[in-house]
Write an enzyme that holds these catalytic residues in place. Structure first.
Site, PDB file in Angstrom:
ATOM      1  NE  ARG A 208      97.929 126.871 -16.026  1.00 16.47           N
ATOM      2  CZ  ARG A 208      98.637 126.512 -14.967  1.00 16.47           C
ATOM      3  NH1 ARG A 208      98.060 126.472 -13.773  1.00 16.47           N
ATOM      4  NH2 ARG A 208      99.916 126.200 -15.077  1.00 16.47           N
TER       5      ARG A 208
ATOM      6  CE  LYS B  16     100.670 125.762  -4.964  1.00 18.64           C
ATOM      7  NZ  LYS B  16     101.906 124.968  -5.134  1.00 18.64           N
TER       8      LYS B  16
ATOM      9  CE  LYS C 299      99.151 128.904  -9.159  1.00 17.04           C
ATOM     10  NZ  LYS C 299     100.377 128.397  -9.808  1.00 17.04           N
TER      11      LYS C 299
ATOM     12  CG  PHE D 128      96.048 116.423  -4.406  1.00 11.02           C
ATOM     13  CD1 PHE D 128      95.694 116.383  -5.735  1.00 11.02           C
ATOM     14  CD2 PHE D 128      97.349 116.757  -4.077  1.00 11.02           C
ATOM     15  CE1 PHE D 128      96.618 116.662  -6.733  1.00 11.02           C
ATOM     16  CE2 PHE D 128      98.282 117.039  -5.062  1.00 11.02           C
ATOM     17  CZ  PHE D 128      97.907 116.996  -6.397  1.00 11.02           C
TER      18      PHE D 128
END
Length: 312
Positions: free
Chosen positions: A199, A57, A205, A129
């Protein structure tokens, strides 16, 4: 005088032509709008980690390449030097403008400038990413992403390393190792999921602490050694509740606190039964985020009356 049949036909033809032009224009504008970015949920034990790709991250500024310009997560343009995006493809890209571990402030400062400064941007890398425009699952998007970045041949544009993990225990070991080396945490992308905005468990995460954003609505006066300064920021959460952020607030911000409407990030460790964060502490100002739309005078005034409680 009545219009001739020929005149009526000409007007009808023009009307249809204009209508068709507007349809085409609307379609083109719709296509020009980038897909809404995918946003992460929190990782939780019990999730099948073998179904995900894992990556670091990056503690930077989220940036989406629309095919013509860089935009923030909120869809605002990011002013990058022309050389930074020269030769980039028409293919949309999703990534992070990153200055290195522990250097979030440098990335944020570069992005926040109204006129981009070459010296600042030369310290940044665009860590790609994902490919928002690719229709396949992440298993298919990943090799396409690597080919796209490799074709650019620009050292400041890099494909984020992605790998697989077999178990929760192995994932926790990697989290520990990465955080010890200065990384913010880990990200997990579901291998078979298409790119979807919003989401979901497609993107997770994982960090050893939680963080969230809130809007500054008041400045609580300091006491003792902080008399005459700001003792805490009164912030409003998305659900309208408020809390104070005093712990972690640096002396410079106690002397000159961020103005009302500023977006700040705070860290915390889980939540109380009420849903409010536990051990909330100030982390940083989000200068790259747009200000809150409006804070009424009543809200601001009530927030400055700070004698009772840390939330409502």
């Amino acid at each position: 005088m009545r219009p001739s049949p020929v005149s009526c036909l000409q007007r009808l033809s023009m009307g249809r032509g204009q209508l068709w032009f507007l349809v085409l224009l609307g379609t083109a504008l719709a296509r020009a709008q980038p897909a809404p970015p995918t946003l992460a949920q929190h990782y939780r034990p019990g999730i099948d980690v073998a179904a995900y790709w894992v990556s670091e991250k990056y503690d930077g500024v989220r940036a989406l390449w629309t095919g013509t310009e860089l935009q923030s997560r909120q869809g605002l343009p990011i002013r990058a030097p022309a050389w930074f995006t020269a030769g980039w493809p028409a293919t949309p890209l999703d990534g992070e403008l990153w200055a290195g571990r522990g250097r979030f402030d440098a990335a944020q400062s570069a992005v926040a400038q109204a006129v981009p400064q070459d010296a600042q941007w030369r310290t940044l890398r665009y860590m790609v990413f994902d490919l928002p425009g690719h229709a396949g699952g992440f298993d298919e998007r990943l090799p396409a992403l690597r080919r796209t970045v490799a074709a650019l041949g620009q050292p400041w544009v890099q494909a984020v390393p992605q790998w697989r993990v077999a178990s929760h225990a192995a994932l926790m070991k990697q989290l520990h190792d990465h955080e010890k080396a200065g990384a913010e945490g880990l990200m997990l992308r579901r291998a078979d999921a298409p790119y979807r905005g919003g989401r979901s468990d497609d993107l997770l995460k994982l960090k050893s602490f939680d963080d969230a954003e809130a809007v500054v609505v008041g400045h609580a006066p300091g006491k003792g050694k902080y008399a005459g300064q700001t003792g805490a920021l009164v912030v409003e959460l998305p659900d309208g509740r408020r809390l104070r952020l005093g712990s972690g607030l640096p002396d410079a911000l106690r002397r000159a606190p961020p103005p009302l409407g500023t977006v700040v990030t705070y860290r915390y460790n889980g939540t109380h039964a009420s849903g409010l964060p536990r051990f909330a502490r100030f982390w940083r100002v989000r200068a790259d985020a747009p200000p809150a739309s409006e804070i009424s005078g009543k809200s601001a005034a009530s927030a400055r009356q700070t004698s009772a409680g840390s939330s409502r």
